[in-house]
Design a protein around this motif. Sequence first.
Motif, mmCIF file in Angstrom:
data_model
loop_
_atom_site.group_PDB
_atom_site.id
_atom_site.type_symbol
_atom_site.label_atom_id
_atom_site.label_comp_id
_atom_site.label_asym_id
_atom_site.label_seq_id
_atom_site.Cartn_x
_atom_site.Cartn_y
_atom_site.Cartn_z
ATOM 1 N N VAL A 58 15.731 83.431 66.366
ATOM 2 C CA VAL A 58 14.799 83.181 66.136
ATOM 3 C C VAL A 58 14.232 84.312 66.668
ATOM 4 O O VAL A 58 13.571 85.165 66.749
ATOM 5 N N SER A 59 13.870 83.598 67.999
ATOM 6 C CA SER A 59 13.752 84.195 68.995
ATOM 7 C C SER A 59 14.490 85.733 69.919
ATOM 8 O O SER A 59 14.590 85.960 71.280
ATOM 9 N N GLY A 60 15.963 85.566 69.820
ATOM 10 C CA GLY A 60 17.167 86.179 69.826
ATOM 11 C C GLY A 60 17.499 86.090 71.314
ATOM 12 O O GLY A 60 18.470 86.555 71.356
ATOM 13 N N SER A 61 17.802 84.268 71.546
ATOM 14 C CA SER A 61 18.392 84.212 72.410
ATOM 15 C C SER A 61 19.489 83.398 71.635
ATOM 16 O O SER A 61 19.598 83.553 70.524
ATOM 17 N N ARG A 62 20.572 82.945 72.063
ATOM 18 C CA ARG A 62 22.511 82.839 71.878
ATOM 19 C C ARG A 62 21.950 81.910 71.141
ATOM 20 O O ARG A 62 21.484 80.566 72.304
ATOM 21 N N LEU A 63 22.036 81.662 70.373
ATOM 22 C CA LEU A 63 23.157 80.332 69.328
ATOM 23 C C LEU A 63 23.659 79.999 69.938
ATOM 24 O O LEU A 63 24.889 80.026 69.975
ATOM 25 N N HIS A 64 23.956 78.516 70.597
ATOM 26 C CA HIS A 64 24.923 77.420 70.504
ATOM 27 C C HIS A 64 25.367 76.446 69.322
ATOM 28 O O HIS A 64 24.743 75.952 68.746
ATOM 29 N N ARG A 65 27.025 76.189 69.611
ATOM 30 C CA ARG A 65 27.402 75.494 69.009
ATOM 31 C C ARG A 65 26.625 74.327 68.140
ATOM 32 O O ARG A 65 26.289 73.959 67.413
ATOM 33 N N SER A 66 26.293 73.012 69.415
ATOM 34 C CA SER A 66 25.079 72.473 68.683
ATOM 35 C C SER A 66 23.910 72.077 67.987
ATOM 36 O O SER A 66 23.874 71.549 67.037
ATOM 37 N N ALA A 67 23.492 73.096 68.385
ATOM 38 C CA ALA A 67 22.238 73.633 67.875
ATOM 39 C C ALA A 67 22.757 73.497 66.162
ATOM 40 O O ALA A 67 22.040 73.478 65.074
ATOM 41 N N VAL A 68 23.474 74.553 66.165
ATOM 42 C CA VAL A 68 24.019 74.501 64.415
ATOM 43 C C VAL A 68 24.873 73.019 63.896
ATOM 44 O O VAL A 68 24.105 73.323 63.051
ATOM 45 N N LEU A 69 25.693 73.122 64.507
ATOM 46 C CA LEU A 69 25.358 71.016 64.323
ATOM 47 C C LEU A 69 24.689 70.323 63.499
ATOM 48 O O LEU A 69 24.523 69.999 62.791
ATOM 49 N N ARG A 70 23.704 70.401 64.743
ATOM 50 C CA ARG A 70 22.143 69.861 64.309
ATOM 51 C C ARG A 70 21.733 70.561 62.948
ATOM 52 O O ARG A 70 21.111 69.607 62.406
ATOM 53 N N THR A 71 21.108 71.633 63.026
ATOM 54 C CA THR A 71 20.684 72.280 61.701
ATOM 55 C C THR A 71 21.478 72.258 60.840
ATOM 56 O O THR A 71 20.744 71.391 60.058
ATOM 57 N N MET A 72 23.016 72.101 60.318
ATOM 58 C CA MET A 72 23.435 72.020 59.034
ATOM 59 C C MET A 72 23.666 70.477 59.140
ATOM 60 O O MET A 72 24.637 70.049 57.837
ATOM 61 N N ARG A 73 22.936 69.660 60.024
ATOM 62 C CA ARG A 73 23.557 68.361 59.702
ATOM 63 C C ARG A 73 25.095 67.889 59.310
ATOM 64 O O ARG A 73 25.507 67.106 58.570
ATOM 65 N N TRP A 74 25.654 68.795 59.972
ATOM 66 C CA TRP A 74 27.378 68.730 60.023
ATOM 67 C C TRP A 74 27.667 67.204 60.292
ATOM 68 O O TRP A 74 28.922 66.830 59.211
ATOM 69 N N GLU A 75 27.875 66.553 61.201
ATOM 70 C CA GLU A 75 28.022 64.836 60.610
ATOM 71 C C GLU A 75 28.210 64.333 59.219
ATOM 72 O O GLU A 75 29.131 63.841 58.529
ATOM 73 N N ARG A 76 27.203 64.963 58.317
ATOM 74 C CA ARG A 76 27.060 64.874 57.133
ATOM 75 C C ARG A 76 27.580 65.817 56.047
ATOM 76 O O ARG A 76 28.711 65.321 55.492
ATOM 77 N N THR A 77 27.472 67.071 56.253
ATOM 78 C CA THR A 77 27.968 67.681 55.266
ATOM 79 C C THR A 77 29.291 68.303 56.004
ATOM 80 O O THR A 77 29.852 69.306 54.937
ATOM 81 N N GLY A 78 30.020 68.276 56.920
ATOM 82 C CA GLY A 78 30.961 68.754 57.249
ATOM 83 C C GLY A 78 32.083 68.197 56.560
ATOM 84 O O GLY A 78 33.278 68.070 56.424
ATOM 85 N N ARG A 79 31.648 66.322 56.031
ATOM 86 C CA ARG A 79 32.749 65.534 55.614
ATOM 87 C C ARG A 79 34.147 64.851 56.504
ATOM 88 O O ARG A 79 35.192 65.528 55.810
ATOM 89 N N GLY A 80 33.685 65.629 57.699
ATOM 90 C CA GLY A 80 35.202 65.286 58.692
ATOM 91 C C GLY A 80 35.844 65.811 58.848
ATOM 92 O O GLY A 80 36.442 66.568 60.270
ATOM 93 N N ARG A 81 35.397 67.294 58.804
ATOM 94 C CA ARG A 81 35.932 68.296 59.017
ATOM 95 C C ARG A 81 35.249 69.078 60.458
ATOM 96 O O ARG A 81 34.033 68.571 60.413
ATOM 97 N N ARG A 82 35.998 69.854 61.257
ATOM 98 C CA ARG A 82 35.151 70.290 62.437
ATOM 99 C C ARG A 82 35.235 71.806 62.177
ATOM 100 O O ARG A 82 34.798 72.546 61.111
ATOM 101 N N ILE A 83 34.242 72.477 62.826
ATOM 102 C CA ILE A 83 33.520 73.979 62.173
ATOM 103 C C ILE A 83 35.100 74.454 62.353
ATOM 104 O O ILE A 83 35.129 75.797 61.543
ATOM 105 N N HIS A 84 35.652 74.563 63.046
ATOM 106 C CA HIS A 84 37.533 75.208 63.077
ATOM 107 C C HIS A 84 37.768 75.883 61.936
ATOM 108 O O HIS A 84 38.156 76.330 61.901
ATOM 109 N N ASP A 85 37.606 74.812 61.197
ATOM 110 C CA ASP A 85 38.618 74.625 59.750
ATOM 111 C C ASP A 85 37.839 75.749 58.882
ATOM 112 O O ASP A 85 38.245 75.676 58.251
#
Length: 154
Positions: A58-85
């Motif tokens: 929101v402040s215009g800074s670089r968006l890091h992968r770890s923040a995206v994964l955390r915000t999206m709750r990737w461990e749950r929503t990704g169902r074992g998939r990788r972002i690269h998938d």
Amino acid sequence: MEVPAPGMIVRRSAPEGIATKATKSGRSRRVPIGNRVLPIVERLKVDKLPSDLLFTTVSGSRLHRSAVLRTMRWERTGRGRRIHDLRHTAACPWLARGVDVSTVQAWMGHASIATTNLYLHHLGTGADLASLERLNRAPGATGGPSAGRAGEQQ
């Protein structure tokens, strides 16, 4: 980029904890933006220069992968998939809808067509598709089993 069609030019990568660098292939590439995604991209680019990162905090800074994964709750929503998938999620429908393999290769930034061809195994063969089409025909349709003799009540 809006001409000849909406798209993004991917020129650099900014992995977390590493300085901005060239893409893996060292080349820039044009990636199309579909009509359903275009309004989102239009909102994201407001008040940004073409050289600015598109996806930022929101402040215009670089968006890091770890923040995206955390915000999206990737461990749950990704169902074992990788972002690269998600690249497979993009490439497979393009290929399934008939986009030429060499065009998908360019969009994905693959140096070798062999890499792009790896995505084709997810689609099945031409024989698979033709056979499935035959199986899905209504009874009595050309090439399908007969629904009964003409004039007979079923």
